[in-house]
Design a protein around this motif. Structure first.
Motif, PDB file in Angstrom:
ATOM      1  N   ALA A  62       8.265  10.234   6.217  1.00 46.08           N
ATOM      2  CA  ALA A  62       7.578  11.219   5.383  1.00 46.08           C
ATOM      3  C   ALA A  62       6.137  11.415   5.849  1.00 46.08           C
ATOM      4  O   ALA A  62       5.635  12.549   5.903  1.00 46.08           O
ATOM      5  CB  ALA A  62       7.605  10.769   3.925  1.00 46.08           C
ATOM      6  N   ALA A  79       0.483  11.044  -2.902  1.00 49.08           N
ATOM      7  CA  ALA A  79       1.849  11.549  -3.006  1.00 49.08           C
ATOM      8  C   ALA A  79       2.855  10.560  -2.417  1.00 49.08           C
ATOM      9  O   ALA A  79       3.906  10.288  -3.018  1.00 49.08           O
ATOM     10  CB  ALA A  79       1.952  12.897  -2.297  1.00 49.08           C
ATOM     11  N   LYS A  88       3.286   7.575  -4.714  1.00 52.20           N
ATOM     12  CA  LYS A  88       4.057   7.901  -5.921  1.00 52.20           C
ATOM     13  C   LYS A  88       5.536   8.031  -5.624  1.00 52.20           C
ATOM     14  O   LYS A  88       6.388   7.624  -6.429  1.00 52.20           O
ATOM     15  CB  LYS A  88       3.524   9.210  -6.522  1.00 52.20           C
ATOM     16  N   GLU A  89       5.868   8.567  -4.452  1.00 56.30           N
ATOM     17  CA  GLU A  89       7.261   8.853  -4.122  1.00 56.30           C
ATOM     18  C   GLU A  89       8.017   7.663  -3.543  1.00 56.30           C
ATOM     19  O   GLU A  89       9.258   7.675  -3.536  1.00 56.30           O
ATOM     20  CB  GLU A  89       7.315  10.010  -3.123  1.00 56.30           C
ATOM     21  N   HIS A  90       7.291   6.667  -3.069  1.00 60.42           N
ATOM     22  CA  HIS A  90       7.941   5.565  -2.364  1.00 60.42           C
ATOM     23  C   HIS A  90       7.535   4.217  -2.981  1.00 60.42           C
ATOM     24  O   HIS A  90       6.508   3.635  -2.613  1.00 60.42           O
ATOM     25  CB  HIS A  90       7.584   5.605  -0.880  1.00 60.42           C
TER      26      HIS A  90
END
Length: 271
Positions: free
Chosen positions: A33, A91, A94-96
């Motif tokens: 990512a 981001a 928060k996502e991982h």
């Protein structure tokens, strides 16, 4: 004859310590990512990007380790660049859930390759950073040995840092939670500085805090227990205010003085 330790190649130069192949599979999605989104954040200003720290060394802990990135821009970073890096980091964090935060270093290509930074940021890129995107700047940098020049230019500024640390400690909230990141950061910095103090004599490289402390202990046994304790706190920090006081009032000043005596003081930086 000086023993050649780990971290060196057959010619006695410092070997690059990380690799994308060493990133544990659980962290592959966050690395992918980051690689995919960095060009969107920086566009044509992006020259190259690198991983460093525990992920490319293969020692990251799920839910405990952060994602460390170094981004080289074609020009010096702007406030917009820094804001973009912060937003991307927030981001990704928060996502991982497998990572605990994202830290991104931003520098211009010219600074990373400058004579002034040759044995500090340049060495960091060439030896401690793993290429993720773009042209690898290591191709423009020399090979490095664990010598006194490298020791001086990497950590020979501890005396200056101690004044800043005292300010940070004084301004922190009087809670364990507020002191935890300070203890972690200062513990790690002191252990790494203590290690590079003896690095030319030890003749090798390691990024493991406990191994660093043991290398130091062989040359400064009277301070060995302090360094071993600091290495433990670098991985498992406490919020003890007394630890921070001891760092800036005892261990830190002694280490800064001994470092200057052995290796000299780091060349001044503009910032």
């Amino acid at each position: 004859m000086t023993e050649r330790r780990p971290g060196l190649d057959a010619q006695g130069f410092l070997a690059r310590e990380g690799s994308l192949t060493r990133v544990p599979p659980v962290f592959h999605p966050v690395v992918a990512a980051a690689r995919d989104r960095l060009p969107d954040v920086f566009g044509a200003r992006l020259h190259s990007a690198y991983l460093y720290g525990s992920l490319p060394r293969g020692t990251a802990r799920v839910g405990r380790s952060d994602l460390d990135l170094l981004v080289a821009l074609r020009e010096e970073p702007t406030e917009a660049d820094r804001a973009g890096a912060r937003a991307l980091g927030e981001a990704l964090d928060k996502e991982h859930p497998q990572i605990d935060g994202v830290g991104t270093l931003l520098y211009g290509r010219a600074r990373l390759l400058s004579d002034l930074e040759r044995h500090d940021l340049g060495w960091f890129v060439a030896c401690l950073c793993t290429p993720l995107l773009g042209e690898d700047l290591a191709g423009h940098l020399p090979r490095y040995r664990p010598d006194s020049l490298l020791a001086r230019e990497t950590n020979g500024d501890l005396a200056l840092l101690l004044a800043r640390w005292r300010t940070r400690i004084a301004e922190a909230e009087d809670t364990d939670a507020a002191r935890l990141p300070l203890v972690r950061y200062m513990s790690r910095h002191l252990v790494r500085t203590a290690f590079t103090l003896v690095m030319p004599r030890w003749n090798g490289w390691t990024s493991d805090l406990r191994e660093m402390a043991e290398a130091f202990a062989a040359y400064y046994p009277s301070r060995a227990d302090q360094l071993r304790a600091a290495a433990v706190r670098g991985y498992e920090p406490t919020g003890d205010a007394g630890v921070l006081r001891a760092y800036v009032d005892d261990l830190g000043p002694w280490l800064a003085q001994e470092y200057a005596r052995v290796h000299g003081v780091k060349a001044p930086r503009p910032d």
